[in-house]
Design a protein around this motif. Sequence first.
Motif, mmCIF file in Angstrom:
data_model
loop_
_atom_site.group_PDB
_atom_site.id
_atom_site.type_symbol
_atom_site.label_atom_id
_atom_site.label_comp_id
_atom_site.label_asym_id
_atom_site.label_seq_id
_atom_site.Cartn_x
_atom_site.Cartn_y
_atom_site.Cartn_z
ATOM 1 N N THR A 1 64.493 53.187 11.642
ATOM 2 C CA THR A 1 64.189 52.632 9.571
ATOM 3 C C THR A 1 63.526 54.104 9.379
ATOM 4 N N TYR A 2 63.984 54.395 8.681
ATOM 5 C CA TYR A 2 63.156 54.932 7.833
ATOM 6 C C TYR A 2 63.000 54.605 5.887
ATOM 7 N N TYR A 3 62.328 54.467 4.880
ATOM 8 C CA TYR A 3 62.091 54.706 4.285
ATOM 9 C C TYR A 3 61.303 55.736 3.507
ATOM 10 N N ALA A 4 61.836 56.283 2.383
ATOM 11 C CA ALA A 4 61.435 57.303 0.935
ATOM 12 C C ALA A 4 60.199 57.138 0.623
ATOM 13 N N ASP A 5 58.689 58.289 0.938
ATOM 14 C CA ASP A 5 57.318 57.022 0.561
ATOM 15 C C ASP A 5 57.616 56.256 -0.874
ATOM 16 N N SER A 6 58.674 56.941 -1.575
ATOM 17 C CA SER A 6 58.849 55.799 -2.901
ATOM 18 C C SER A 6 58.862 54.059 -3.063
ATOM 19 N N VAL A 7 59.718 54.028 -1.810
ATOM 20 C CA VAL A 7 59.815 52.408 -1.353
ATOM 21 C C VAL A 7 59.180 52.355 -0.630
ATOM 22 N N LYS A 8 58.695 52.722 -0.070
ATOM 23 C CA LYS A 8 57.241 51.785 1.611
ATOM 24 C C LYS A 8 56.779 51.019 0.666
ATOM 25 N N GLY A 9 56.983 49.854 1.844
ATOM 26 C CA GLY A 9 56.363 48.746 1.367
ATOM 27 C C GLY A 9 57.098 47.600 -0.467
ATOM 28 N N ARG A 10 58.112 48.229 -0.455
ATOM 29 C CA ARG A 10 58.874 47.412 -1.462
ATOM 30 C C ARG A 10 60.015 47.139 -1.068
ATOM 31 N N PHE A 11 60.865 48.286 0.027
ATOM 32 C CA PHE A 11 61.940 48.023 0.603
ATOM 33 C C PHE A 11 62.046 47.663 1.924
ATOM 34 N N THR A 12 62.815 46.785 2.499
ATOM 35 C CA THR A 12 63.244 46.589 3.359
ATOM 36 C C THR A 12 64.708 46.166 3.872
ATOM 37 N N ILE A 13 65.088 47.267 5.109
ATOM 38 C CA ILE A 13 66.703 47.841 5.819
ATOM 39 C C ILE A 13 66.526 46.731 6.486
ATOM 40 N N SER A 14 68.161 46.013 7.056
ATOM 41 C CA SER A 14 68.001 45.474 8.056
ATOM 42 C C SER A 14 69.729 45.246 8.538
ATOM 43 N N ARG A 15 70.146 44.657 9.623
ATOM 44 C CA ARG A 15 71.964 44.951 9.708
ATOM 45 C C ARG A 15 72.440 43.417 10.333
ATOM 46 N N ASP A 16 73.128 43.460 10.314
ATOM 47 C CA ASP A 16 73.679 41.961 10.562
ATOM 48 C C ASP A 16 75.195 42.223 10.885
ATOM 49 N N ASN A 17 75.067 42.279 12.576
ATOM 50 C CA ASN A 17 76.086 43.256 13.224
ATOM 51 C C ASN A 17 76.885 42.659 13.116
ATOM 52 N N ALA A 18 77.071 41.033 13.459
ATOM 53 C CA ALA A 18 77.999 40.009 13.574
ATOM 54 C C ALA A 18 78.460 39.558 11.936
ATOM 55 N N LYS A 19 77.920 40.550 11.403
ATOM 56 C CA LYS A 19 78.432 39.990 9.932
ATOM 57 C C LYS A 19 78.850 41.370 9.513
ATOM 58 N N ASN A 20 78.654 42.531 9.910
ATOM 59 C CA ASN A 20 78.404 43.336 9.346
ATOM 60 C C ASN A 20 79.034 43.993 7.837
ATOM 61 N N THR A 21 77.318 43.678 8.085
ATOM 62 C CA THR A 21 76.767 44.110 6.673
ATOM 63 C C THR A 21 75.219 44.589 7.130
ATOM 64 N N VAL A 22 74.850 45.593 6.129
ATOM 65 C CA VAL A 22 73.401 45.494 5.661
ATOM 66 C C VAL A 22 73.367 46.141 4.794
ATOM 67 N N TYR A 23 71.654 44.974 5.015
ATOM 68 C CA TYR A 23 70.955 44.285 3.298
ATOM 69 C C TYR A 23 69.830 45.355 3.138
ATOM 70 N N LEU A 24 69.820 45.212 1.650
ATOM 71 C CA LEU A 24 68.416 46.533 1.054
ATOM 72 C C LEU A 24 67.477 45.237 -0.033
ATOM 73 N N GLN A 25 67.121 44.842 0.699
ATOM 74 C CA GLN A 25 65.879 43.404 0.377
ATOM 75 C C GLN A 25 65.110 44.604 -0.645
ATOM 76 N N MET A 26 64.982 44.622 -1.751
ATOM 77 C CA MET A 26 63.949 45.251 -2.718
ATOM 78 C C MET A 26 63.255 44.651 -3.704
ATOM 79 N N ASN A 27 61.753 44.637 -3.882
ATOM 80 C CA ASN A 27 60.652 44.167 -4.062
ATOM 81 C C ASN A 27 59.875 45.087 -5.158
ATOM 82 N N SER A 28 59.345 44.653 -5.821
ATOM 83 C CA SER A 28 58.141 44.707 -6.217
ATOM 84 C C SER A 28 59.412 45.873 -7.685
ATOM 85 N N LEU A 29 60.403 45.570 -8.446
ATOM 86 C CA LEU A 29 60.972 47.098 -8.315
ATOM 87 C C LEU A 29 60.757 47.325 -9.962
ATOM 88 N N LYS A 30 60.553 48.292 -9.600
ATOM 89 C CA LYS A 30 60.540 49.804 -11.072
ATOM 90 C C LYS A 30 61.322 50.156 -12.137
#
Length: 124
Positions: free
Chosen positions: A58-87
């Motif tokens: 994975t890669y994260y921009a410095d501005s979102v490191k520690g706050r955003f998490t990317i994940s993929r569920d190949n069975a559902k053919n879906t990628v997620y972006l969990q965004m916490n501590s939004l600014k």
Amino acid sequence: QVQLVESGGGLVQPGGSLRLSCAASGFTLDDYAIGWFRQAPGKEREGVSLISNSDGSTYYADSVKGRFTISRDNAKNTVYLQMNSLKPEDTAAYYCAADPRGLLFTDFREWDYWGQGTQVTVSS
């Protein structure tokens, strides 16, 4: 026909969370690298988070490191972006993109396929 559809955007207060989804159709998700990009008014599209299809790197921009998490569920053919501590500065249209080369390009011009975007607004 390759199609990407984003969902999950909305209005959230600073410090809140959202989870974006990118549903893929017309291709097998695990054959492609997937990226989340965002574009604020008057600014260039920037890479936020990327995930490979080969080793899950994975890669994260410095501005979102520690706050955003990317994940993929190949069975559902879906990628997620969990965004916490939004600014407020996270406010933008968020797009997912796919590329069959499987590489994590941070330049949006390298990506072949795009969704229509979902708006994220962080405001009190």
